[in-house]
Design a protein around this motif. Sequence first.
Motif, short mmCIF file in Angstrom:
data_model
loop_
_atom_site.label_atom_id
_atom_site.label_comp_id
_atom_site.label_asym_id
_atom_site.label_seq_id
_atom_site.Cartn_x
_atom_site.Cartn_y
_atom_site.Cartn_z
N GLY A 29 0.83 -1.19 0.00
CA GLY A 29 0.00 0.00 0.00
C GLY A 29 0.87 1.23 0.00
N SER A 30 1.92 1.19 -0.80
CA SER A 30 2.93 2.24 -0.83
C SER A 30 3.33 2.53 -2.27
N PRO A 31 3.86 3.74 -2.56
CA PRO A 31 4.36 4.02 -3.91
C PRO A 31 5.64 3.24 -4.23
N CYS A 32 6.26 2.69 -3.22
CA CYS A 32 7.44 1.84 -3.43
C CYS A 32 7.04 0.39 -3.20
N ILE A 33 7.98 -0.53 -3.45
CA ILE A 33 7.70 -1.92 -3.10
C ILE A 33 8.94 -2.56 -2.49
#
Length: 436
Positions: free
Chosen positions: A356-360
């Motif tokens: 649930g983040s712009p990164c992974i």
Amino acid sequence: VSSKDATWVEKFIRVARSNGSSGVLGAVNPKPQLSPCRNLRSDSPGLGDGNGVKSEVFNLGVLHLVPSLKMFPLLATPAKYQADTINMQDAEERAYWIDIFKKHQPSLMSKAIASAQALCDNTETEAATASRAEAFNVAFHAHLQRLESDPSAFGRCSLASIFEFREECLRDFGFKDSYLPEKDRENSAALEALPDLLAELDKMDPDDRLLALVEGMLAGNIFDWGSNACVELYQNDAILEMYRKARADLRRPWIVDDFEILKQKFCAMYGGGGYTKALILLDNSGADAVLGVIPFARELVRMGVKVVLSSNSLPALNDITAPELVKVMDTAATMDAIIANALASGMMSIVANGSGSPCINLRLVSEELAQASSECDLLILEGMGRAIHTNLDALFTCDCIKLAMVKNQRVAETLFKGNLYDCMCKFQPAVIAAIE
């Protein structure tokens, strides 16, 4: 408003301000010890008792426990993997990025308020929504202030962890999907243009088509509401006009340009050999997903490659979520027989990535994604958050293509010795998994 009549949000802001903002973090263990087999995530039931009941204490900085997420099976060196390209242990680097987060707050709050108002169906006044947004602002600023004074307060400081905390904080203050109106609008606009784009691509010879497909992925990646530079562009240009400009402005050689290697690999597939299963980790909604990723995935299917599309489990900025991607693909299937047949036959499928983040962070992916990666011989990471901020140096047991437009001047200069809006097309061959 009297103390008796004040809402919990108003009380929170009042207490936070009286304690100089950082007081809201007082209950947090300054350096929580986390088990390596556990994941801190934002979609578990509640803050307090594990039964879905919200705690009355705001333990901001402590994320939620979800033990079901897995290490991504395609990592070649999982023990050495760090989802952290930017060196946030450097004081100057850390100060720069914390300032970037602070500057992005007004735009984010504006979008969060507008989205919440659109979703509330007149059950909450705009003033109440704005009050919640201010509470979120106070809490997140307190977190950033804590990092400024004690960078290791919440463990190893990284861009990914700050992005994750910001989304966590938004959700805890009731902002579930701050960019939903923008995502819906941009998806609709891009879908209208999709049939014409596919018809144009189908008329090209294979070599020209491959270059156009890669350019489409790179140009579509400009639609990022998490980039201050891109947000400024949106004020002046319509979405599709921006996409056309971005496509026209792409000039090779790119800042990292492995297209010729990619071309050789794909030539083998046009001849009936090469890859059999590809996994694509998507980034943004709108033109990025619809005019960039979908045509590329469709081309892989035409070559006989099975394609798995993976996007976020939860909303973050304007990144497309798995449920949204399902709706987009269902609409695309009504416009194109190749996409319709691929979805119906299982040649193209969609899985949620657990994020649930712009990164992974590939140490922590969903069971669904871990299983879907089985037998993949091609991995495609798309966008800055996945291909640069967290996984630029990551090695995999299958071939990997990393595609992104660089939407931050400092990143362009420090990592690539380039400029804002330069593009990366990086090909990494498979690496034999380390014995660890």
